[in-house]
Design a protein around this motif. Structure first.
Motif, mmCIF file in Angstrom:
data_model
loop_
_atom_site.group_PDB
_atom_site.id
_atom_site.type_symbol
_atom_site.label_atom_id
_atom_site.label_comp_id
_atom_site.label_asym_id
_atom_site.label_seq_id
_atom_site.Cartn_x
_atom_site.Cartn_y
_atom_site.Cartn_z
ATOM 1 N N VAL A 1 64.340 -7.171 26.875
ATOM 2 C CA VAL A 1 63.358 -7.023 27.877
ATOM 3 C C VAL A 1 62.256 -8.025 28.155
ATOM 4 N N ASP A 2 62.224 -8.452 29.105
ATOM 5 C CA ASP A 2 61.250 -9.702 29.315
ATOM 6 C C ASP A 2 59.913 -9.233 29.934
ATOM 7 N N LEU A 3 58.847 -9.442 29.081
ATOM 8 C CA LEU A 3 57.514 -9.062 29.644
ATOM 9 C C LEU A 3 57.229 -9.567 30.917
ATOM 10 N N ARG A 4 57.692 -10.700 31.454
ATOM 11 C CA ARG A 4 57.608 -11.260 32.623
ATOM 12 C C ARG A 4 58.197 -10.496 33.881
ATOM 13 N N ASP A 5 59.126 -9.623 33.406
ATOM 14 C CA ASP A 5 59.911 -8.358 34.547
ATOM 15 C C ASP A 5 58.745 -7.394 35.115
ATOM 16 N N PHE A 6 57.680 -7.456 34.148
ATOM 17 C CA PHE A 6 56.707 -6.525 34.673
ATOM 18 C C PHE A 6 55.596 -6.954 35.277
ATOM 19 N N ARG A 7 55.801 -8.246 35.834
ATOM 20 C CA ARG A 7 54.565 -9.074 36.574
ATOM 21 C C ARG A 7 54.574 -8.068 37.886
ATOM 22 N N GLY A 8 53.087 -7.883 38.310
ATOM 23 C CA GLY A 8 52.741 -6.909 39.295
ATOM 24 C C GLY A 8 52.403 -5.301 38.769
ATOM 25 N N THR B 1 48.546 8.914 24.537
ATOM 26 C CA THR B 1 49.076 7.886 25.752
ATOM 27 C C THR B 1 49.790 8.358 26.939
ATOM 28 N N SER B 2 50.884 8.983 26.235
ATOM 29 C CA SER B 2 51.928 9.418 27.223
ATOM 30 C C SER B 2 51.286 10.784 28.071
ATOM 31 N N GLU B 3 50.490 11.964 27.549
ATOM 32 C CA GLU B 3 49.816 12.731 28.203
ATOM 33 C C GLU B 3 48.984 12.109 29.228
ATOM 34 N N GLY B 4 48.402 10.990 29.036
ATOM 35 C CA GLY B 4 47.444 10.108 29.913
ATOM 36 C C GLY B 4 48.374 9.588 31.210
ATOM 37 N N LEU B 5 49.399 9.409 30.885
ATOM 38 C CA LEU B 5 50.474 8.529 31.860
ATOM 39 C C LEU B 5 50.810 9.743 32.844
ATOM 40 N N LYS B 6 51.052 10.724 32.166
ATOM 41 C CA LYS B 6 51.564 12.079 32.938
ATOM 42 C C LYS B 6 50.520 12.503 33.940
ATOM 43 N N GLN B 7 49.354 12.345 33.835
ATOM 44 C CA GLN B 7 48.309 12.540 34.814
ATOM 45 C C GLN B 7 48.214 11.522 35.931
ATOM 46 N N LEU B 8 48.768 10.483 35.877
ATOM 47 C CA LEU B 8 48.842 9.471 37.052
ATOM 48 C C LEU B 8 49.544 10.077 38.134
ATOM 49 N N THR B 9 49.168 9.544 39.609
ATOM 50 C CA THR B 9 50.004 10.029 40.544
ATOM 51 C C THR B 9 51.088 9.396 40.562
ATOM 52 N N PRO B 10 52.193 9.683 41.309
ATOM 53 C CA PRO B 10 53.437 8.837 41.432
ATOM 54 C C PRO B 10 53.104 7.506 41.936
ATOM 55 N N ASP B 11 52.200 7.118 42.809
ATOM 56 C CA ASP B 11 51.924 5.891 43.536
ATOM 57 C C ASP B 11 51.253 5.026 42.213
ATOM 58 N N GLU B 12 50.439 5.535 41.399
ATOM 59 C CA GLU B 12 49.829 5.178 40.087
ATOM 60 C C GLU B 12 50.935 4.858 39.212
ATOM 61 N N ALA B 13 51.660 5.750 38.906
ATOM 62 C CA ALA B 13 52.639 5.776 37.818
ATOM 63 C C ALA B 13 53.600 4.466 37.954
ATOM 64 N N ALA B 14 54.022 4.133 39.220
ATOM 65 C CA ALA B 14 54.818 3.224 39.776
ATOM 66 C C ALA B 14 54.357 1.676 39.343
#
Length: 208
Positions: free
Chosen positions: A61-68, A91-104
């Protein structure tokens, strides 16, 4: 002058001289401040973050793969009795509250600082227990030490006296936030409530 009177006069004179000397010493102690050169304190190094490549159950897993994307990085280990589960759950509960667009637009890496016990397979199972989007990774001790130092994270192995060969790892409990461009932006404190987690993530998303 009689001898006795002469001796008393000398005693009084000595007492007066002694009093003057004491007063002079006290005066120096109270009012004399010599110029002592100032020694500058070393500045604490500012964490720079940076890219890294670590191993997951599904390969490197390369951190550079998550650019953007906004990437959350947490340093911990699966045998952690309390701190890691608390942080990851919030943190995971916070992530679950994101909209699909935000989570992406958000990713999260769980970096194990206990490679001796945390295999990639174990890390995958552990991380996905909290959230399917969290990726568990680890590496060689020297790699982990260098990454943690660049992020300003601390960890240290401590033996458990009552558990034979068992040990725990004391570690930083903050979650580091890496921007879409790979820059270290800040961190989320340990056990921050889910509502604040999602608010913080959204704030970073708006800024980036």
């Amino acid at each position: 002058m009689p001898l006795m009177l002469k001796e008393k006069t000398q005693e009084r004179l000595l007492a007066l001289v002694a009093a003057i000397l004491v007063a002079a010493v006290l005066g120096l102690a109270l009012f004399w401040q010599p110029d002592i050169p100032e020694i500058p304190m070393p500045r604490a190094s500012v964490p720079s973050g940076g890219d890294f490549v670590l191993q997951s159950a599904d390969g490197p897993v390369d951190l550079r793969d998550f650019r953007g994307r906004l990437t959350l990085v947490y340093f911990g280990y699966t045998f952690c009795p309390d701190v890691c589960p608390t942080s990851l759950a919030a943190t995971s509960e916070g992530l679950k509250q994101l909209t699909p667009d935000e989570a992406a637009r958000v990713a999260m890496l769980f970096v194990s600082v206990d490679p001796e016990r945390d295999t990639p397979a174990r890390l995958k199972e552990y991380a996905q227990f909290f959230h399917p989007g969290i990726i568990g990774v680890t590496g060689k001790p020297e790699e982990l030490a260098g990454i943690a130092r660049r992020y300003g994270a601390f960890y240290a192995r401590e033996a458990i006296a009552t558990a034979g060969d068992g040990y725990v790892v004391d570690h930083t409990s903050d979650t580091y936030v890496v921007g879409p461009d790979g820059r270290l932006l800040g961190k989320i404190g340990h056990a921050t409530p889910p509502g604040e987690v999602v608010a913080t993530i959204r704030n970073y998303l708006k800024q980036n």
